[in-house]
Design a protein around this motif. Structure first.
Motif, PDB file in Angstrom:
ATOM      1  N   ALA A 177      80.363 -68.127   5.598  1.00  0.00           N
ATOM      2  CA  ALA A 177      79.752 -69.117   6.486  1.00  0.00           C
ATOM      3  C   ALA A 177      79.447 -68.525   7.854  1.00  0.00           C
ATOM      4  N   ALA A 178      80.371 -67.712   8.378  1.00  0.00           N
ATOM      5  CA  ALA A 178      80.224 -67.189   9.739  1.00  0.00           C
ATOM      6  C   ALA A 178      80.654 -65.738   9.797  1.00  0.00           C
ATOM      7  N   VAL A 179      79.991 -65.000  10.661  1.00  0.00           N
ATOM      8  CA  VAL A 179      80.382 -63.632  10.978  1.00  0.00           C
ATOM      9  C   VAL A 179      80.800 -63.614  12.441  1.00  0.00           C
ATOM     10  N   ILE A 180      82.049 -63.249  12.694  1.00  0.00           N
ATOM     11  CA  ILE A 180      82.588 -63.248  14.044  1.00  0.00           C
ATOM     12  C   ILE A 180      82.841 -61.808  14.472  1.00  0.00           C
ATOM     13  N   PHE A 181      82.348 -61.467  15.641  1.00  0.00           N
ATOM     14  CA  PHE A 181      82.509 -60.110  16.140  1.00  0.00           C
ATOM     15  C   PHE A 181      83.854 -59.989  16.851  1.00  0.00           C
ATOM     16  N   THR A 182      84.653 -59.028  16.392  1.00  0.00           N
ATOM     17  CA  THR A 182      85.977 -58.830  16.974  1.00  0.00           C
ATOM     18  C   THR A 182      85.830 -58.422  18.430  1.00  0.00           C
ATOM     19  N   SER A 183      86.918 -58.527  19.178  1.00  0.00           N
ATOM     20  CA  SER A 183      86.846 -58.348  20.627  1.00  0.00           C
ATOM     21  C   SER A 183      86.467 -56.940  21.031  1.00  0.00           C
ATOM     22  N   GLY A 184      86.726 -55.937  20.180  1.00  0.00           N
ATOM     23  CA  GLY A 184      86.336 -54.580  20.512  1.00  0.00           C
ATOM     24  C   GLY A 184      87.016 -54.028  21.746  1.00  0.00           C
ATOM     25  N   THR A 185      88.291 -54.422  21.958  1.00  0.00           N
ATOM     26  CA  THR A 185      89.002 -53.982  23.157  1.00  0.00           C
ATOM     27  C   THR A 185      89.378 -52.514  23.086  1.00  0.00           C
ATOM     28  N   THR A 186      89.395 -51.926  21.885  1.00  0.00           N
ATOM     29  CA  THR A 186      89.755 -50.516  21.750  1.00  0.00           C
ATOM     30  C   THR A 186      88.652 -49.680  21.114  1.00  0.00           C
ATOM     31  N   GLY A 187      87.514 -50.297  20.817  1.00  0.00           N
ATOM     32  CA  GLY A 187      86.419 -49.570  20.191  1.00  0.00           C
ATOM     33  C   GLY A 187      85.284 -50.520  19.884  1.00  0.00           C
ATOM     34  N   ALA A 188      84.319 -50.080  19.061  1.00  0.00           N
ATOM     35  CA  ALA A 188      83.174 -50.908  18.710  1.00  0.00           C
ATOM     36  C   ALA A 188      83.625 -52.135  17.934  1.00  0.00           C
ATOM     37  N   ALA A 189      83.006 -53.277  18.239  1.00  0.00           N
ATOM     38  CA  ALA A 189      83.364 -54.520  17.566  1.00  0.00           C
ATOM     39  C   ALA A 189      82.988 -54.452  16.089  1.00  0.00           C
ATOM     40  N   LYS A 190      83.841 -55.025  15.249  1.00  0.00           N
ATOM     41  CA  LYS A 190      83.542 -55.161  13.820  1.00  0.00           C
ATOM     42  C   LYS A 190      83.140 -56.600  13.546  1.00  0.00           C
ATOM     43  N   ALA A 191      82.490 -56.840  12.415  1.00  0.00           N
ATOM     44  CA  ALA A 191      81.972 -58.158  12.063  1.00  0.00           C
ATOM     45  C   ALA A 191      82.828 -58.769  10.967  1.00  0.00           C
ATOM     46  N   ALA A 192      83.720 -59.671  11.337  1.00  0.00           N
ATOM     47  CA  ALA A 192      84.634 -60.306  10.388  1.00  0.00           C
ATOM     48  C   ALA A 192      83.922 -61.464   9.683  1.00  0.00           C
TER      49      ALA A 192
END
Length: 505
Positions: A146-161
């Motif tokens: 239903a949704a793709v949420i971009f992780t915060s990326g506080t330590t690297g490139a954001a991933k798409a959960a």
């Protein structure tokens, strides 16, 4: 047929005149909100998008975000909310990662970095709806993304959960039901709706239970307190920095007695903040919880004032199991002497990372999600977080958990926030350093005041910590670098520390 957009449709049928969304500019009932969603969904279909396609959103926290989000779902599409202030690099990365076919903005303007992607305006979708939005919800299955949420990326490139319809439904029903929600509740959403905490924990929850959602486009403490009074808000969720700002602001002459259920997440709640906030607003109960993008927001929480445990993030929600394991993956028994990686299994655990099968595989130990968080669990199921595994400092061969040192520093009455980091050291490997935000602005502190505060904090640390855990360098700053969701951006904090640090070798 299972589609999360049913949440709005159901309330529009049963309580059409109930106020659904309120902002500074406009207010809509559930019937009006449903009509906007139906028309926008028709516009998306008319644009040639097919079920399963991904549509990104670049919208502020606003009624337009709510309409666009549920219109995408209603049309059988996958929604991918992005931060509207993203840089061109971040936009390119997000759109490429999630495989978006279209992007919705307020006015149809093209954000830098969106290249040749189809850009749609919400008003255009509503105006060019194929059939005035009369089509029913597109059938989806619970397992569909239903949704793709971009992780915060506080330590690297954001991933798409990737979160399924079932993940999102269970997130806003199983956990929230423990706090006895009612359709008469009023929720203040000061968190960004593109982040999983605001999207799932606030917006989806409010729409599913038929609550009124009051939107604050950007958190500001005085305005948030005004909105609580004006709209008789009963529920509020935030990150620790929000509660600190509200405490500093003070209630004044406001009547905030409507507020009763308050949750904190995103990062650990500093000592004293819970008591200070409840003293500020006696009707409110502040409860700490835990979750992530990969667990569809909160997955455990302290359920009530009577049952909460200081220092714990509570117990798992319905259907969720949690365990801690050793470095070799062996499950550990309960107790503070058995710290290991926290792993989670349950109906809100995500489906994987879009376009990244290697990262998805690495995220799981069989059916268990590897959180990367170190924790221990009591015999009766209360989870106590220790720190992120990646944050752990090894000083002279001994493990130091920054969260423990931060807890000690923020327990001092003159400290609002702190972050503890490891600094390279020639002999010890790493040394302990801290950035501290005083409760008073640093501009108000004279040089003698600063010196005295640093000496006081060093003495406080000597009393509360083993010698190898005590910070050898402490620097006073006015604020810590954080994401929109309130998480400390550690690479940025390290840069701040490097600007202030002498060689510790």
């Amino acid at each position: 047929m299972f589609n999360l957009a049913m949440a709005v449709s159901h309330t529009a049928q049963t309580r059409p005149h109930r106020l659904a969304v309120v902002s500074a500019e406009e207010s809509w009932t559930f019937a009006e909100l449903e009509d906007h969603i139906r028309r926008a969904a028709g516009g998306l279909r008319n644009a040639g998008l097919m079920p399963g396609d991904t549509v990104a959103l670049s919208l502020p926290t606003s009624p337009e975000f709510v309409v666009s989000y549920y219109a995408v779902l209603r049309a059988g599409l996958t929604v991918a909310p992005m931060a509207p202030y993203s840089s061109a690099r971040e936009v390119r990365h997000a759109l490429g990662t999630c495989g978006a076919r279209a992007l919705v903005t307020l006015d149809g303007s093209r954000p830098e970095g969106s290249d040749d992607l189809t850009v749609l305006s919400l008003s255009g979708l509503v105006e060019h709806s194929a059939d005035d939005g009369a089509e029913s919800l597109t059938a989806r299955s619970p397992e569909d993304v239903a949704a793709v949420i971009f992780t915060s990326g506080t330590t690297g490139a954001a991933k798409a959960a990737q979160l399924t319809h079932w993940n999102l439904w269970m997130s806003c029903t199983a956990l929230l039901s423990r706090s006895q929600p009612t359709a008469d509740d009023v929720v203040l959403a000061s968190l960004p709706l593109h982040h999983v905490f605001g999207m799932s924990g606030l917006m989806n929850a409010a729409m599913t239970w038929g609550m009124t959602l009051v939107l604050q486009s950007r958190f500001e403490a005085a305005e948030a307190l005004d909105l609580i009074e004006e709209h008789r808000v009963t529920r509020f969720s935030g990150v620790p920095t929000m509660f600190l700002d509200m405490i500093r602001q003070g209630v004044g002459e406001r009547d905030l007695s409507s507020l009763r259920h308050v949750t904190s997440g995103g990062s650990a709640l500093p000592p004293g903040v819970l008591e200070d906030f409840e003293n500020l607003i006696p009707s409110a109960t502040l409860l700490e919880g835990y979750g992530s993008s990969e667990t569809t927001s909160s997955v455990c929480v302290n359920s009530s004032r009577a049952r909460r445990r200081p220092g714990s993030v509570g117990t798992p929600s319905w259907g969720t199991q949690m365990r801690v394991v050793s470095d070799d993956g062996t499950p550990l028994p309960p107790g503070p002497e058995h710290v290991g990686e926290l792993q989670i299994c349950g109906p809100t655990v995500f489906a994987g990372y879009a376009g990244d099968p290697d990262a998805t595989s690495a995220a799981f130990d069989g059916d268990w999600l590897r959180t990367g968080d170190l924790a221990w669990i009591t015999p009766d199921g209360y989870v106590h977080l220790v720190d992120r595994r990646s944050n752990m400092i090894i000083r002279g061969g001994r493990n130091v958990y920054p969260a423990e040192v931060e807890h000690v520093l923020t327990s001092h009455p003159d400290v609002a926030e702190a972050v503890v980091l490891g600094q390279p050291h020639e002999r010890l490997g790493q040394e302990i350093a801290a950035l501290v935000v005083p409760r008073r602005p640093t501009a108000e502190l004279s040089t003698p005041d600063r010196t005295q505060l640093l000496e006081t904090l060093d003495q406080h640390a000597r009393q509360e910590l083993a010698p190898y855990k005590r910070p050898r360098q402490t620097h006073l700053i006015d604020s810590l670098p954080r994401t929109a969701a309130g998480k400390i951006i550690r690479p940025a904090a390290r840069s701040l520390l490097a600007e202030r640090t002498v060689d510790p070798a």
